[in-house]
Every structure is written in structure tokens, then in C-alpha cells.
Scaffold this motif. Structure first.
Motif, short mmCIF file in Angstrom:
data_model
loop_
_atom_site.label_atom_id
_atom_site.label_comp_id
_atom_site.label_asym_id
_atom_site.label_seq_id
_atom_site.Cartn_x
_atom_site.Cartn_y
_atom_site.Cartn_z
N GLY A 1 3.01 -47.67 -117.64
CA GLY A 1 2.01 -46.99 -118.97
C GLY A 1 2.47 -45.60 -118.97
O GLY A 1 3.05 -45.52 -119.90
N ILE A 2 1.95 -45.04 -118.63
CA ILE A 2 2.07 -43.24 -118.97
C ILE A 2 3.56 -43.14 -118.17
O ILE A 2 4.40 -42.13 -119.35
N TRP A 3 4.15 -43.65 -117.69
CA TRP A 3 5.84 -42.94 -117.16
C TRP A 3 6.91 -43.74 -118.94
O TRP A 3 7.56 -43.10 -119.17
N GLY A 4 6.68 -44.81 -119.15
CA GLY A 4 6.82 -45.29 -120.12
C GLY A 4 6.75 -44.63 -121.60
O GLY A 4 7.81 -44.00 -122.07
N LEU A 5 5.56 -43.86 -121.55
CA LEU A 5 5.16 -42.88 -122.50
C LEU A 5 6.18 -41.84 -123.31
O LEU A 5 6.24 -41.04 -123.77
N LYS B 1 10.90 -40.03 -128.44
CA LYS B 1 11.29 -40.51 -129.03
C LYS B 1 10.83 -40.33 -130.59
O LYS B 1 11.43 -40.47 -131.23
N THR B 2 10.21 -40.74 -130.78
CA THR B 2 8.70 -40.54 -131.82
C THR B 2 8.55 -39.32 -132.87
O THR B 2 8.45 -39.02 -133.55
N HIS B 3 8.67 -38.33 -131.28
CA HIS B 3 8.28 -37.14 -132.03
C HIS B 3 9.34 -36.09 -132.40
O HIS B 3 9.10 -35.28 -132.26
N PHE B 4 10.23 -36.55 -130.60
CA PHE B 4 11.08 -34.94 -131.24
C PHE B 4 12.72 -35.48 -131.34
O PHE B 4 13.39 -34.94 -131.02
N GLN B 5 12.85 -37.30 -131.98
CA GLN B 5 14.08 -37.74 -131.74
C GLN B 5 15.54 -37.29 -130.53
O GLN B 5 15.90 -37.25 -130.96
N VAL B 6 14.36 -37.64 -129.25
CA VAL B 6 14.86 -37.90 -128.57
C VAL B 6 15.64 -39.15 -127.74
O VAL B 6 14.86 -39.53 -128.19
N ASN B 7 17.15 -39.11 -127.36
CA ASN B 7 17.09 -40.76 -128.00
C ASN B 7 17.16 -41.15 -126.35
O ASN B 7 16.65 -40.64 -125.14
N GLU B 8 15.78 -42.40 -126.53
CA GLU B 8 15.05 -42.71 -125.10
C GLU B 8 16.07 -43.70 -124.90
O GLU B 8 15.28 -43.44 -122.68
N ILE C 1 6.42 -47.73 -137.46
CA ILE C 1 7.29 -47.96 -136.17
C ILE C 1 6.65 -46.95 -135.20
O ILE C 1 7.53 -47.72 -134.37
N LYS C 2 6.92 -45.70 -135.57
CA LYS C 2 6.10 -44.82 -134.19
C LYS C 2 5.17 -45.79 -133.95
O LYS C 2 5.03 -45.27 -132.09
#
Lengths: 309, 373
Positions: free
Chosen positions: B152-156, B162-169, B264-265
Motif C-alpha cells: 500500500g505504501i508503495w502504491g501511495l 499524482k495528487t500533489h505534484f501533477q505527475v503522471n502515474e 477526487i484526490k
């Protein structure tokens, strides 16, 4: 050569495959189609280059074969995304998976066979004796010179020609471009095909120049790093040059550090490019949080004539 | 689909009843982003076409594709050993496929199940390395919890950029796969390597207390129960809870969901935590139930196959069960054709082409012939 020059030379040689892949990706994405199949295309390019070169020992035929195979794969991506309006992300993922599987299947018999030196180097005697510059430019191979040329041509093409203007129009606002009489679908096909050929050339360059032995999955994520480089470069070929060399330098940095000190396990040094890709994207995303990313506005949106959005 | 479709934007249709000068037919592609309403047989047609397509390359290689496919089918489903082996491989595929399905529901393109799987396997193994003498009732639950948390942490790590820096997941999750695989290499070649293992890159074998119970004398292990429970919980949650409703709403129309006040975030973070946790659990069940040790190359690409499993199932729970068994069969069948001199990468090739034909078929299935003026 001092350490700095060595690093520069290494950055160029390991950055060139990344540069080709990034340029190809820019061409495709500027026309509004997401390109995530770079990893698979590079592997297909590399395995095609390996098989043709071992059989024919001719560089022109090898490059033609690479272009032909990757153009076909480009047609496939274009057919799915442009004609059938299929999900561009999934089409790219499928390309990556098919490319890794098919290249492993094709390259099974030649895996581990070292290739003879194939790409001729351009010796420039009048420049070879200049310090630093001589080391950098004196003995570059033809493909690297071609990549320099390509950056300039693409920059001029995108920003200084009417075709480039059309291309940007197709990527930013296809319905307006269509009204202006530009054949959106045909141009998208064209750019996806040419871009895929360039990404294939990236794989061929990786195999013929950088590490001349085919190994299954030899790109090791370089295709994906190229996808990230498109974003760093803000879809601009000149920036792509610097970004690709920066990552090329990182790629070799781990190896250099290993030569100096043996205390750090090599696995951690190999993680550097991947972790740095994420960190750079985060910094970039944070700095540009209120600015447009420079991405083509219609990127990823299929263009369907006569249908509203 | 098991869940009720949420009405999306109306499909633009031709104005009917207008006097047409001349009757013409034209093809139109219905715009329906969720892929619902696509006939189920299209999926089967896509798979058959993909097999024909790959058959061409097998034939070019000088083999009879029918013989090869028959051998793969026999290897995967024909014998009781093959079939249990297929089910054993279906467990990680089902868990990872479920994980990515939850993310794909809200268009979060998690392709990092491979890394999350590896990290989960490493977390489970850490329990056996650092607390080797725990009794079974403590060891197994600790391994389960740690693997879910680690995955789960690896998923986070994918979700937060993505949610805080707009990086493509897509990029983040894939880069993290390589990081996870390198971390795995480090521990199995370095600190966790079995000192009595003749230099084999793997940890010492797990003891009885660290292994999941198996069914009789087969290799089918308790991980199947995890997978079945996870699928049932998913099916119920997505259909009957507020959380599931919000996920479906975001999936159908993210803009409308945002306007309706859905965070959504927060959903992206939760979804990636669950997605990574499930893949981590898959990693735990693999080391503790099948290999009984952590070793080099622990996953033959389960995380990547899971993407196709999810897509083939159209994120539907029952579909996930069917498609994970199908793809597990493809992997096992791929091993069985190695004996006749074909590389097992053939199954990877078939997987990629199935995905191609699937997305092509999804669009072709939406083409309607319409009368137009």
C-alpha cells in the motif's frame, strides 16, 4: 581525458538512444496521440537491428529493416487510435507488452551474441586535437551526428514551417484544423508512423552503438524514461537534447561511482535514474502547478468528425 | 456488468423524422467511455483473432500453430497437475488484477502492480528473516499485515506525486517497478542470501510455521481464500456502498463528480493504497504459499499480466475470476511449449496481441450503422 570530459562523452553516447526515442515521442504527441509504446518499439527496433545485421552485415539494410518494422507497428497504433478511436493509453501499453514478448521470441536464437562494430565513426582530424571539444566531437559515430541534425531539423520544422504549424494545430485543436482544410486523420497517421520509426531507431542505436549484444528486455525502462523526457522537455526538441544527455549522464554516473568506491551496492546506484525521473517530475509539477505544462491541448482526445464533445 | 450503469452524456444521434432526400447509411462510433453495452462475444472474437495473429508468427517459425496451441491447452488445463498449477498462478493474477481494476475504475493508470507485488513479498520475507521463531498464529498474520501495508505504501508513492505534484502515474508506477526489482536483487544477492544455498540468489526456505496451508498434497494454497474474499468484498463494496458509488461516479464523469463535491484526490490516495495493498498481499501469498522463499525473479510478470486481466474482465468481479484463470493458463501453457523448443515468451506475445485486439474489438463493437440524411 579528465573525469568531467569522460562523463560528457558517456552522457552523449548513452543519451543518444534516449534522444531518438524522445524526438519520436514528441512528433507523435505533438499531433495529439499519446505514445506509451516506446519501450516495446525500442525493443522491436533493437531486435530487428540485431537479426538483420547478423544476417546481412550491412548498416543501410539494417536501418531500413528497423524503419519498416517500426513503421508497421506505427500503422497499428495509428489504426487503433486514429481510425478506431481506441483508448490511446491501453494501445500504448499493448504495444509495450507485445514488443517485449515478440522481441524476446524473435531474439531467442541470437541472445548474447556480440555484434561486430557496425556504425562507422566520423573522424574529424582538425577538431580532434582541441581539448574537451575534440574528445567530445572528434570521434562520434554517424548515428549521433544524425541525432544532432534531427534535433535542428525538428526544431525548425515545428516552429518555422507551415507544416509544423499545421501539426501544432492538429495537436491543440483538431476540429479547427479540420475546418482550415488540414486532413487531421491523415497527418496523425503520418506523424505516428514517422515517430514510431524514430523510436525504433532509438532501439537500433542502443544495440548497434551503446551495447552491441541483444539481451531480452535490454532497454531496461529507457522507453519509459523517454516518455518522461517528453514531459521534461515540454514537447520541445531543443530541450529534449539537454534532457536526454542529462539522463544519459545519470545512467553512467552509477557506473562511475562504482569505479571510485565499492562501498555502495551497485543495485542502489542503478536505482538513481528511476528515482530521479520521479523526483524531477515532482519538482517540475510543483514549479509549474499554476502554469500550463506545454502539452498539446488535444493530447489523448480522439478526433471524431461531426461529433460534439 | 454486475453494477448498474450510470447514465453518461447522451449519445448524439441523428435528428430523426427529417425528410431525407436520399437514404444513406453511415457508420458511427458510439461514444461510451466505460465500454458498457459492448457485446460479450466481442471479447471472445478478440481472443480468437489474437491467437490467429500470433499463429502466423508461429507458422513462420516453422511450427504448426494448432499443435502449439493444443499443447498449451493440454499443459494448462488437460492434466490435474496442470490445472492446479494454473489455479496457483491465477491467485496472484486475481489479486493484482483486482488491485489495478479498482484504480482503473477512476482512471488512475496504475501499472506498478509488479513492484507492489515484489515489495509485498519482501515485507513478508522480512518477518521470516528478522523474527524467525514466531509461532504460526503470529507469523502468518504479521506477514499478511506487513505485506499489505508495504504494498500500500508503495502504491501511495505513486499516488502522492499524482495528487500533489501533477505527475503522471503511469511513469511513476513504472519507475517504481524497476526500483522494487533492484531492491529485490539487493536483498537476495546480499544480506538475505541463504548462507547454505550454494550461492543461489534466494533466502533460506521458510519453515512450516511461515508457510500458508496447502490443500492436500497439491500446491494449491490458502492464498486462494484471500483472493476469493477480496473479490467478494470488492463486488459488494462497489455495488452497495457510498464509496463504491462515488468511484463509479468518478469513473463515469470525473468533472460531474468534482462538481458534486466528491474529493477526487482523497479517492485517488485510498484507491492506490488498496491497489498496492492487494498486490502486496499477492506477493506474500506467492512467497509463503508457493516458492517458500524469496528469490531472484520471484514474479514472471504477474503485475503486467494483471493489467490485461483487468482490461479483459472490463473491471467486472466475475470477469476478473474468469480472465485470471485464462491468463494463468496462458502462462502455464507457455511453460509447457518450452519442451518443443519454443521460448516461453510466446505467452507474453499472445498477451500483448490479445490486448490489441481487445481494444480494437471494443471500438468495433460500438460501431452502429445509422441512417443519415
Amino acid at each position: 581525458m579528465d573525469l568531467f570530459t569522460q562523463l560528457l562523452v558517456a552522457a552523449v553516447s548513452s543519451g543518444t538512444p534516449l534522444l531518438f526515442a524522445t524526438l519520436g515521442g514528441i512528433l507523435i504527441e505533438r499531433s495529439g496521440i499519446i505514445q506509451l509504446g516506446a519501450e516495446g518499439l525500442m525493443l522491436m527496433g533493437a531486435v530487428t537491428a540485431c537479426l538483420t545485421y547478423l544476417n546481412t552485415e550491412s548498416l543501410p539494410i539494417t536501418l531500413l529493416a528497423v524503419f519498416a518494422v517500426c513503421a508497421l507497428l506505427g500503422v497499428l497504433h495509428a489504426f487503433l487510435t486514429v481510425t478506431l478511436h481506441a483508448n490511446q493509453i491501453v494501445s500504448g501499453l499493448a504495444m509495450t507488452m507485445f514488443g517485449s514478448g515478440f522481441s524476446a521470441y524473435l531474439g531467442k536464437s541470437v541472445s548474447g551474441t556480440p555484434l561486430p562494430m557496425s556504425v562507422p565513426k566520423l573522424h574529424l582530424p582538425w577538431i580532434e586535437n582541441v581539448p574537451v571539444i575534440g574528445d567530445l566531437f572528434g570521434r562520434l559515430d554517424m548515428l549521433t551526428w544524425f541525432s544532432f541534425l534531427l534535433v535542428i531539423v525538428m526544431h525548425l520544422f515545428i516552429h518555422r514551417t507551415s507544416w509544423g504549424l499545421h501539426m501544432r494545430a492538429i495537436g491543440d485543436n483538431p476540429s479547427t484544423a479540420d475546418v482550415m482544410g488540414i486532413h487531421v486523420q491523415a497527418f496523425r497517421y503520418g506523424y505516428v508512423i514517422v515517430g514510431s520509426m524514430l523510436i525504433g531507431l532509438a532501439g537500433a542505436d542502443l544495440l548497434l552503438v551503446y551495447s552491441p549484444t541483444w539481451i531480452e528486455g535490454m532497454t531496461a525502462g529507457r522507453g519509459w524514461i523517454a516518455v518522461a523526457l517528453i514531459i521534461f522537455a515540454r514537447w520541445n526538441p531543443l530541450r529534449a537534447l539537454f534532457c536526454a544527455y542529462f539522463f544519459g549522464a545519470l545512467d553512467t554516473l552509477g557506473f562511475r561511482i562504482q569505479l571510485i568506491t565499492s562501498h555502495i551496492p551497485p543495485y542502489f546506484l542503478k536505482m538513481i535514474p528511476y528515482i530521479l525521473t520521479i523526483l524531477v517530475l515532482m519538482v517540475l509539477g510543483y514549479r509549474n502547478r499554476n502554469k500550463p505544462s506545454g502539452s498539446p491541448e488535444a493530447l489523448g482526445v480522439p478526433y471524431i468528425r461531426e461529433q460534439r464533445f | 456488468m454486475s453494477d448498474q450503469p450510470i447514465p453518461t452524456t447522451a449519445v448524439p444521434t441523428n435528428p430523426e423524422g427529417k425528410p431525407a432526400a436520399k437514404l444513406r447509411l453511415r457508420l458511427e462510433i458510439e461514444r461510451n467511455p466505460s465500454g458498457q453495452g459492448n457485446p460479450w462475444w466481442m471479447t471472445i472474437v478478440s481472443i480468437i483473432l489474437a491467437l490467429v495473429f500470433c499463429g502466423i508468427f508461429i507458422a513462420l517459425n516453422g511450427m504448426n500453430p494448432i499443435t502449439v496451441y493444443a499443447k498449451m491447452l493440454r499443459g494448462a488445463f488437460g492434466t490435474s497437475f496442470g490445472f492446479t498449477e494454473t489455479l496457483v498462478k491465477a491467485i496472484p493474477l486475481l489479486l493484482c488484477g483486482l488491485g489495478v481494476s479498482i484504480a482503473y475504475r477512476i482512471s488512475v493508470w496504475n501499472i506498478g502492480a509488479e513492484g507492489q507485488f515484489v515489495i509485498g513479498a519482501m515485507a513478508a520475507t522480512a518477518v521470516t528473516v528478522y523474527w524467525p521463531n514466531l509461532p504460526a498464529y503470529a507469523a502468518i498474520p504479521t506477514m499478511i499485515v506487513l505485506s499489505i501495508v508495504a504494498g500500500g505504501i508503495w502504491g501511495l508513492l505513486t499516488a502522492i506525486p499524482k495528487t500533489h505534484f501533477q505527475v503522471n502515474e503511469l511513469i511513476t508506477s513504472l519507475m517504481l517497478n524497476y526500483v522494487a526489482l533492484l531492491a529485490l536483487d539487493y536483498v537476495v544477492f546480499g544480506p538475505w542470501k541463504d548462507p547454505q544455498g550454494f550461492n543461489f540468489p534466494g533466502t533460506p526456505m521458510f519453515t512450516e510455521t511461515q508457510s500458508l496451508p496447502v490443500l492436500g498434497d497439491t500446491r494449491l494454497h490458502f492464498g486462494l481464500v484471500f483472493a476469493v474474499i477480496a473479490i467478494i468484498v470488492y463486488a459488494v463494496m462497489i455495488r452497495y456502498t457510498r464509496w463504491g458509488y462515488e468511484l463509479r461516479l468518478i469513473g463515469a464523469n470525473a468533472e460531474a463528480a468534482r462538481n458534486a463535491g466528491i474529493g477526487i484526490k482523497k479517492h485517488i490516495l485510498v484507491v492506490m493504497l488498496i491497489s498496492g495493498g492487494l498486490a502486496g498481499l499477492a506477493g506474500m501469498s506467492e512467497v509463503s504459499g508457493v516458492t517458500h522463499r524469496l528469490m531472484y525473479g520471484i514474479s514472471p510478470g504477474y503485475g503486467y499480466t494483471a493489467i490485461i486481466v483487468a482490461w479483459l474482465a472490463r473491471l467486472n468481479p466475475i470477469g476478473l475470476v474468469i480472465s485470471s484463470v485464462l491468463f494463468a493458463g496462458l502462462i502455464v501453457g507457455g511453460y509447457s511449449v518450452q519442451t518443443i523448443g519454443l521460448p516461453s515468451s510466446i505467452s507474453e506475445m499472445i498477451q500483448g496481441s490479445i490486448l490489441f485486439f481487445l481494444i480494437a474489438g471494443a471500438t468495433i463493437g460500438k460501431i452502429r450503422i445509422k441512417r443519415s440524411a
